[in-house]
Design an enzyme around this catalytic site. Structure first.
Site, PDB file in Angstrom:
ATOM      1  N   ASP A  34      -1.632   6.501   6.502  1.00  0.00           N
ATOM      2  CA  ASP A  34      -2.710   5.707   6.073  1.00  0.00           C
ATOM      3  C   ASP A  34      -3.037   4.757   7.227  1.00  0.00           C
ATOM      4  O   ASP A  34      -2.412   3.647   7.928  1.00  0.00           O
ATOM      5  CB  ASP A  34      -2.486   4.904   4.654  1.00  0.00           C
ATOM      6  CG  ASP A  34      -3.075   3.560   3.858  1.00  0.00           C
ATOM      7  OD1 ASP A  34      -4.357   3.360   5.320  1.00  0.00           O
ATOM      8  OD2 ASP A  34      -3.094   3.127   3.394  1.00  0.00           O
TER       9      ASP A  34
ATOM     10  N   LYS B  22     -11.990  -2.415   6.650  1.00  0.00           N
ATOM     11  CA  LYS B  22     -10.470  -3.155   7.722  1.00  0.00           C
ATOM     12  C   LYS B  22     -11.542  -3.170   9.278  1.00  0.00           C
ATOM     13  O   LYS B  22     -11.772  -4.482  10.227  1.00  0.00           O
ATOM     14  CB  LYS B  22      -9.625  -3.140   7.272  1.00  0.00           C
ATOM     15  CG  LYS B  22      -8.789  -2.214   6.396  1.00  0.00           C
ATOM     16  CD  LYS B  22      -8.558  -3.832   4.845  1.00  0.00           C
ATOM     17  CE  LYS B  22      -8.332  -3.524   4.105  1.00  0.00           C
ATOM     18  NZ  LYS B  22      -7.685  -2.737   3.727  1.00  0.00           N
TER      19      LYS B  22
ATOM     20  N   TRP C 178       0.876  -1.229   0.065  1.00  0.00           N
ATOM     21  CA  TRP C 178      -0.322  -0.340  -0.026  1.00  0.00           C
ATOM     22  C   TRP C 178       0.836   1.289   0.344  1.00  0.00           C
ATOM     23  O   TRP C 178       0.118   2.494  -0.555  1.00  0.00           O
ATOM     24  CB  TRP C 178      -0.804   0.157   0.979  1.00  0.00           C
ATOM     25  CG  TRP C 178      -2.143  -0.890   0.890  1.00  0.00           C
ATOM     26  CD1 TRP C 178      -2.039  -1.868   2.061  1.00  0.00           C
ATOM     27  CD2 TRP C 178      -2.917  -1.136   0.147  1.00  0.00           C
ATOM     28  NE1 TRP C 178      -3.184  -3.178   1.653  1.00  0.00           N
ATOM     29  CE2 TRP C 178      -3.656  -2.528   0.380  1.00  0.00           C
ATOM     30  CE3 TRP C 178      -3.525  -1.006  -1.072  1.00  0.00           C
ATOM     31  CZ2 TRP C 178      -4.515  -2.982  -0.593  1.00  0.00           C
ATOM     32  CZ3 TRP C 178      -4.279  -1.199  -1.557  1.00  0.00           C
ATOM     33  CH2 TRP C 178      -5.070  -2.008  -1.110  1.00  0.00           C
TER      34      TRP C 178
END
Ligand SMILES: *Cc1c(COP(=O)(O)O)cnc(C)c1O
Length: 358
Positions: A172, A196, A102
């Site tokens: 993030d 998530k 990511w």
């Protein structure tokens, strides 16, 4: 029927009470005679629900004054581009830590808007640790971290500080927001896709400090401009109201269960016992350096090889689902987010022991 425990990395497990409330709202929202999906986002009940979700999040995360909280669309992935588009001028530099897939995707987007300095990378060792030495730029506008690396199972347990005293930290937090206390004042910007640890896909939480805005001159499309969403309080266009409602119920559930402190304690207990079993059980090993192990995503491998699909189906037969490691790393991965009960982790540990003894 066997109780199912879903160890998926995302979309991930939600508490049963949250799912029941969401199902009810899909049929009829709070005695309004209509499904939440059918109601105007400008109607008072929906506006109130979104405002309450914001205040729950502010309360749980202890967000200080001077920060905006937005519910946006496009996932964490759109934030990879929106952050530099809004906050990094042409010719300016941002520092990024490369700690996983990511992070790499975030780094790719910055290059469209300014200069990116990769301050550290653990790519060479398949992202099995968080680098401790950062090579930051003196003039970086911001330093970006991925607080928890969902795929590889590493986590920043303490955050680095930007060396530029005028710079800010951006994070993030898609896979560990609301899982542990954080000091929001350490950050200029925090973002997280919901699916998530917070709710279903479709909504992304963005927390942004006022003073970092409005410093870039380039034209920005209306929908991608943070200021648009700040001015319209996340209601510039039709927001994903159902997804926000599920986040609302998740935050209520979190609060009723003692808030983030209590959740963090439970998360620590769950992770510690699972890592202890991985260490103790001769069949399994952790590919991650110990001090950087994630409390949310626990990857593990066979210590001396073995038939992975056989172990996965052994678990599957016990109701332990979605334990396959990410396709880029193989092995196994148990995602044990807030909504994974301790009993789920116990069941997995028991399966690991029985598999060894069979
Ligand atoms: C899942 C994930 C993303 C991508 O989120 P989308 O909402 O699908 O764009 C980004 N960062 C991290 C750390 C993730 O776990």
């Amino acid at each position: 029927m066997t109780k199912i425990y879903n160890f998926s990395a995302g979309p991930a497990v939600l508490d049963q009470s949250v799912l029941v409330a969401t199902a009810q709202a899909a049929k009829e929202f709070n005695n309004h005679g209509m499904s939440l999906m059918e109601m105007s986002h400008r109607s008072a009940p929906v506006m109130d629900m979104v405002a309450e979700t914001e205040s729950l999040a502010r309360d749980l995360l202890n967000i200080p004054d001077g920060y905006q909280l937005l519910f946006l669309q496009g996932g964490a992935s759109l934030q990879f581009a929106m952050i530099p588009m809004n906050l990094l001028g042409e010719g300016q530099t941002a520092d990024y830590t490369d700690t996983g897939a990511w992070s790499s995707k975030a780094i790719k987007e910055v290059q469209l808007f300014g200069n990116v300095n990769v301050a550290c990378s653990s790519k060479e060792s398949v992202y099995n640790h968080i680098p401790k030495d950062l090579n930051q730029s003196d003039d970086a506008i911001y330093l970006h971290v991925t607080s928890n690396n969902t795929i590889y199972g590493t986590q920043w347990h303490a955050f680095p500080k930007p060396v530029n005293s005028n710079g800010f930290l951006a994070a993030d937090m898609s896979s560990d927001i609301f899982s542990r206390p954080i000091d929001v004042s350490q950050f200029g910007l925090i973002y997280a896709g919901a699916q998530k640890n917070m709710g279903p896909a479709g909504v992304t939480l963005v927390i942004i400090r006022d003073d970092i805005l409005g410093k870039v001159n380039r034209p920005i499309p209306t929908m991608m401009n943070y200021q648009t969403h700040i001015d319209k309080r996340s209601m510039f266009n039709t927001p994903p109201v159902m997804s926000i409602y599920t986040v609302n119920r998740t935050l209520h559930w979190l609060k009723e269960n003692g808030g983030i402190e209590a959740m963090a304690e439970k998360n620590k207990r769950k992770a510690e016992k699972l890592y202890a079993e991985i260490e103790r059980n001769p069949l399994f090993a952790s590919p991650i350096s110990k001090e950087d192990q994630s409390l949310m995503n626990v990857p593990f491998i066979f210590a001396n090889g073995g038939d992975e699909s056989d172990f996965l189906s052994f678990c599957d037969g016990r109701g332990l689902k979605t334990l396959k490691g990410h396709r880029s790393v193989g092995g196994f991965r148990a995602s044990i987010y807030n909504a994974m009960p301790e009993a789920g982790v116990d069941a997995l540990i028991q399966a690991m022991q029985e598999y060894k003894n069979q």
